[in-house]
Scaffold this motif. Sequence first.
Motif, PDB file in Angstrom:
ATOM      1  N   MET A 140       1.567  22.041   3.995  1.00  0.00           N
ATOM      2  CA  MET A 140       0.847  21.181   4.941  1.00  0.00           C
ATOM      3  C   MET A 140      -0.221  20.362   4.203  1.00  0.00           C
ATOM      4  O   MET A 140      -0.337  19.156   4.406  1.00  0.00           O
ATOM      5  CB  MET A 140       0.198  22.035   6.035  1.00  0.00           C
ATOM      6  CG  MET A 140      -0.765  21.257   6.920  1.00  0.00           C
ATOM      7  SD  MET A 140      -1.493  22.269   8.216  1.00  0.00           S
ATOM      8  CE  MET A 140      -2.711  23.170   7.268  1.00  0.00           C
ATOM      9  N   ASP A 186       3.632  27.712   3.670  1.00  0.00           N
ATOM     10  CA  ASP A 186       3.608  26.625   4.656  1.00  0.00           C
ATOM     11  C   ASP A 186       2.249  25.930   4.654  1.00  0.00           C
ATOM     12  O   ASP A 186       2.141  24.718   4.808  1.00  0.00           O
ATOM     13  CB  ASP A 186       3.895  27.185   6.059  1.00  0.00           C
ATOM     14  CG  ASP A 186       5.349  27.624   6.190  1.00  0.00           C
ATOM     15  OD1 ASP A 186       6.141  27.316   5.277  1.00  0.00           O
ATOM     16  OD2 ASP A 186       5.671  28.291   7.192  1.00  0.00           O
ATOM     17  N   HIS A 245       0.863  -1.179   0.000  1.00  0.00           N
ATOM     18  CA  HIS A 245       0.000   0.000   0.000  1.00  0.00           C
ATOM     19  C   HIS A 245       0.901   1.230   0.000  1.00  0.00           C
ATOM     20  O   HIS A 245       1.889   1.271   0.723  1.00  0.00           O
ATOM     21  CB  HIS A 245      -0.860  -0.029   1.263  1.00  0.00           C
ATOM     22  CG  HIS A 245      -1.805   1.098   1.394  1.00  0.00           C
ATOM     23  ND1 HIS A 245      -1.600   2.129   2.283  1.00  0.00           N
ATOM     24  CD2 HIS A 245      -2.958   1.368   0.763  1.00  0.00           C
ATOM     25  CE1 HIS A 245      -2.604   2.987   2.189  1.00  0.00           C
ATOM     26  NE2 HIS A 245      -3.447   2.547   1.282  1.00  0.00           N
ATOM     27  N   PHE A 298       0.814  16.662   4.555  1.00  0.00           N
ATOM     28  CA  PHE A 298       0.284  16.054   5.777  1.00  0.00           C
ATOM     29  C   PHE A 298      -1.218  15.743   5.760  1.00  0.00           C
ATOM     30  O   PHE A 298      -1.643  14.790   6.398  1.00  0.00           O
ATOM     31  CB  PHE A 298       0.567  16.954   6.985  1.00  0.00           C
ATOM     32  CG  PHE A 298       2.021  17.014   7.380  1.00  0.00           C
ATOM     33  CD1 PHE A 298       2.722  15.861   7.678  1.00  0.00           C
ATOM     34  CD2 PHE A 298       2.681  18.233   7.463  1.00  0.00           C
ATOM     35  CE1 PHE A 298       4.058  15.909   8.047  1.00  0.00           C
ATOM     36  CE2 PHE A 298       4.012  18.293   7.834  1.00  0.00           C
ATOM     37  CZ  PHE A 298       4.707  17.130   8.125  1.00  0.00           C
ATOM     38  N   LEU A 299      -2.017  16.599   5.095  1.00  0.00           N
ATOM     39  CA  LEU A 299      -3.464  16.385   5.190  1.00  0.00           C
ATOM     40  C   LEU A 299      -3.900  15.260   4.252  1.00  0.00           C
ATOM     41  O   LEU A 299      -3.416  15.162   3.132  1.00  0.00           O
ATOM     42  CB  LEU A 299      -4.222  17.674   4.855  1.00  0.00           C
ATOM     43  CG  LEU A 299      -3.919  18.875   5.742  1.00  0.00           C
ATOM     44  CD1 LEU A 299      -4.920  19.994   5.483  1.00  0.00           C
ATOM     45  CD2 LEU A 299      -3.926  18.507   7.227  1.00  0.00           C
ATOM     46  N   ARG A 300      -4.799  14.416   4.743  1.00  0.00           N
ATOM     47  CA  ARG A 300      -5.258  13.276   3.953  1.00  0.00           C
ATOM     48  C   ARG A 300      -6.773  13.161   4.034  1.00  0.00           C
ATOM     49  O   ARG A 300      -7.369  13.516   5.049  1.00  0.00           O
ATOM     50  CB  ARG A 300      -4.613  11.978   4.474  1.00  0.00           C
ATOM     51  CG  ARG A 300      -3.099  11.900   4.249  1.00  0.00           C
ATOM     52  CD  ARG A 300      -2.768  11.832   2.760  1.00  0.00           C
ATOM     53  NE  ARG A 300      -1.334  11.873   2.492  1.00  0.00           N
ATOM     54  CZ  ARG A 300      -0.663  12.966   2.100  1.00  0.00           C
ATOM     55  NH1 ARG A 300      -1.292  14.124   1.952  1.00  0.00           N
ATOM     56  NH2 ARG A 300       0.628  12.909   1.846  1.00  0.00           N
ATOM     57  N   ASP A 301      -7.378  12.643   2.958  1.00  0.00           N
ATOM     58  CA  ASP A 301      -8.839  12.507   2.940  1.00  0.00           C
ATOM     59  C   ASP A 301      -9.319  11.450   3.938  1.00  0.00           C
ATOM     60  O   ASP A 301     -10.319  11.624   4.594  1.00  0.00           O
ATOM     61  CB  ASP A 301      -9.324  12.135   1.544  1.00  0.00           C
ATOM     62  CG  ASP A 301      -9.327  13.352   0.633  1.00  0.00           C
ATOM     63  OD1 ASP A 301      -9.170  14.473   1.156  1.00  0.00           O
ATOM     64  OD2 ASP A 301      -9.478  13.177  -0.595  1.00  0.00           O
ATOM     65  N   ASN A 302      -8.627  10.329   3.992  1.00  0.00           N
ATOM     66  CA  ASN A 302      -8.950   9.253   4.942  1.00  0.00           C
ATOM     67  C   ASN A 302     -10.445   8.923   4.946  1.00  0.00           C
ATOM     68  O   ASN A 302     -11.081   8.893   6.001  1.00  0.00           O
ATOM     69  CB  ASN A 302      -8.498   9.698   6.344  1.00  0.00           C
ATOM     70  CG  ASN A 302      -8.395   8.531   7.318  1.00  0.00           C
ATOM     71  OD1 ASN A 302      -8.203   7.385   6.910  1.00  0.00           O
ATOM     72  ND2 ASN A 302      -8.534   8.815   8.602  1.00  0.00           N
ATOM     73  N   PRO A 303     -11.026   8.690   3.760  1.00  0.00           N
ATOM     74  CA  PRO A 303     -12.484   8.526   3.707  1.00  0.00           C
ATOM     75  C   PRO A 303     -12.958   7.188   4.269  1.00  0.00           C
ATOM     76  O   PRO A 303     -12.238   6.197   4.217  1.00  0.00           O
ATOM     77  CB  PRO A 303     -12.775   8.577   2.202  1.00  0.00           C
ATOM     78  CG  PRO A 303     -11.528   8.050   1.571  1.00  0.00           C
ATOM     79  CD  PRO A 303     -10.396   8.500   2.454  1.00  0.00           C
ATOM     80  N   LYS A 304     -14.166   7.230   4.826  1.00  0.00           N
ATOM     81  CA  LYS A 304     -14.828   5.981   5.201  1.00  0.00           C
ATOM     82  C   LYS A 304     -15.738   5.642   4.028  1.00  0.00           C
ATOM     83  O   LYS A 304     -16.760   6.281   3.832  1.00  0.00           O
ATOM     84  CB  LYS A 304     -15.641   6.182   6.485  1.00  0.00           C
ATOM     85  CG  LYS A 304     -16.296   4.908   6.975  1.00  0.00           C
ATOM     86  CD  LYS A 304     -16.982   5.108   8.312  1.00  0.00           C
ATOM     87  CE  LYS A 304     -17.560   3.782   8.792  1.00  0.00           C
ATOM     88  NZ  LYS A 304     -18.142   3.879  10.129  1.00  0.00           N
TER      89      LYS A 304
END
Lengths: 104, 417
Positions: free
Chosen positions: A41, A37, A20, A45-51
């Motif tokens: 970021m 900056d 992965h 660093f930021l991610r969708d991380n969807p359910k």
Amino acid sequence: MLLIHCPYCDEERPELEFRHAGEAHIERPTDIKSISDEEFMKFFFLRDNPKGVAYERWRHMHGCGRFFNAVRDTVSDKFVMTYEAGKPRPDGDELRAKSKETNQ
Amino acid sequence: MRRYSIFAVARETMRGHKGWPKQWTSPEPKKQYDVIIIGAGGHGLGTAFYLAKEHGITNIAVVEKGWLGGGNTGRNTTIIRSNYLYDESAGLYNHAMKMWDGLSQDLNYNVMYSARGVMMLAHNVHDVQGAKRHIHANRLNGVQNEWLTPEQAKEYCPPLNISQTARYPVMGAALQRCGGNARHDAVAWGYARAATDRGVDIIQNCAVTGIKRSANGAVEGVETTRGFIGAKKVGVVAAGHSSVLMEMAGVNMPLESYPLQALVSEPVKPIFPCVVMSNTVHAYISQSDKGELVIGAGTDQYTSYSQAGGLHILTHTLDAICEMFPIFSRMKMLRSWGGTVDVTPDRSPILAKTPVPGLYVNCGWGTGGFKATPGSAHVFAHTIANDAPHAINAPFNLDRFRTGRLIDEAAAAAVAH
Ligand SMILES: Cc1cc2nc3c(=O)[nH]c(=O)nc-3n(C[C@H](O)[C@H](O)[C@H](O)COP(=O)(O)OP(=O)(O)OC[C@H]3O[C@@H](n4cnc5c(N)ncnc54)[C@H](O)[C@@H]3O)c2cc1C
Ligand SMILES: [Zn+2]
């Protein structure tokens, strides 16, 4: 263990052959030292991380070694589809419907 | 609240145990609260408890989509330690460590905190140097940690094989004596009972489906499967689901949710006196008071909300355990399970105000937040009550991902838990 279809080998192979490699379709800014900056970021660093339906990169480590993209449902872990790197992001609504079907 | 005591036990013994009151109630949600906490795990329930106890805010609802303690709180391997490397982490985790001692008395509930010691093994020169550096850093921060020779380690933990011909020879170990375990369910139940006693409503089987914001952006309340509930302050304490909830308020988070699995063996007589972890072999083990060996894995490789994980991850973990403790190679495993853990890029938690006025977040504990439960809840309650962080959690803000002032336990960690 999941079975994953490598779009390059055109074969369904066990998960152990794959790595992965995080969220897909994140574009690295071309002139990274000129961005703020805040923008860094977001990119780094930021991610969708969807359910639900997620777009992600996978690598066929112990096979052809190539990176490709996948659409996977993060609740059932089912792969909806895989496609070659560089191809445009498939349409979300259609895929959500498709992943619902396969979930039932 | 009727206090638990030896007299209460004696009285109930006479009455056939018919007089024990319910530990918490199941109220209908009110229209409006001063504070809503989303997520009835240890951190959320604890936050409600300290808001009531230390800040005089009692008009609180803790809203939980399932049952209280059914998230990672009830799924973890209960290891408690505070020997983290960085100053900021030392402050936060050691704050919790000090609170474990005395928590049962404070809650009038036996959380079964057992300071049986957490031992981290060193198998090669690199491990030895890393562990010693860690120990020195910890001691400068007032955090307990000490170096043991192989013989001392064996004395502390007799099942350890210290033969230098072992595949992974034990070259020494770092021991935190105040580390150990506590009963995970009792932590959730104890906080739930004590919070209920102070007027907090715990609303179970009620999923938050939206976070409502006013025209000026401030929080107004939450949409739930049981209707709208109003509040000017909302705290998100939802572990693996924190991204999903923050997204409802339009905030994108530096989090990814992974499965984390654990398993227990059939119960046996006391054999294993402490917690042992080996970062190099990648395994950790302890024995519960029921007698089961408690074994935890590393995270699965892909993000998921399935609360399950791959079988090969578990077998890999058991390979490592058998490598370290061949005496356990014939033990039968009884059950395995998974939780969904929210992992930050620097493996440190986020306990902070958010860009949305009235919205606070306590998340990113990843694979190791149980140990921090009392301390985290305590400083998060302070953050909500004062609309400003406590000095201890001030560094654990969201802005660190913009400024680059990370608390990089990912690079520093001796081991994950
Ligand atoms: C297998 C495993 C082993 C672990 N081992 C250790 C260990 O040894 N030591 C250690 O320190 N830590 C360990 N951890 C990590 C630890 O369990 C967590 O960091 C900690 O328990 C998090 O507590 P919490 O209260 O924040 O989250 P949780 O207990 O997960 O509570 C969050 C709650 O939010 C609820 N929720 C989610 N979405 C919604 C919604 N939309 N509406 C309402 N409610 C919602 C969930 O149902 C859940 O009950 C382990 C975790 C796992 C999974
Ligand atoms: Zn391939």
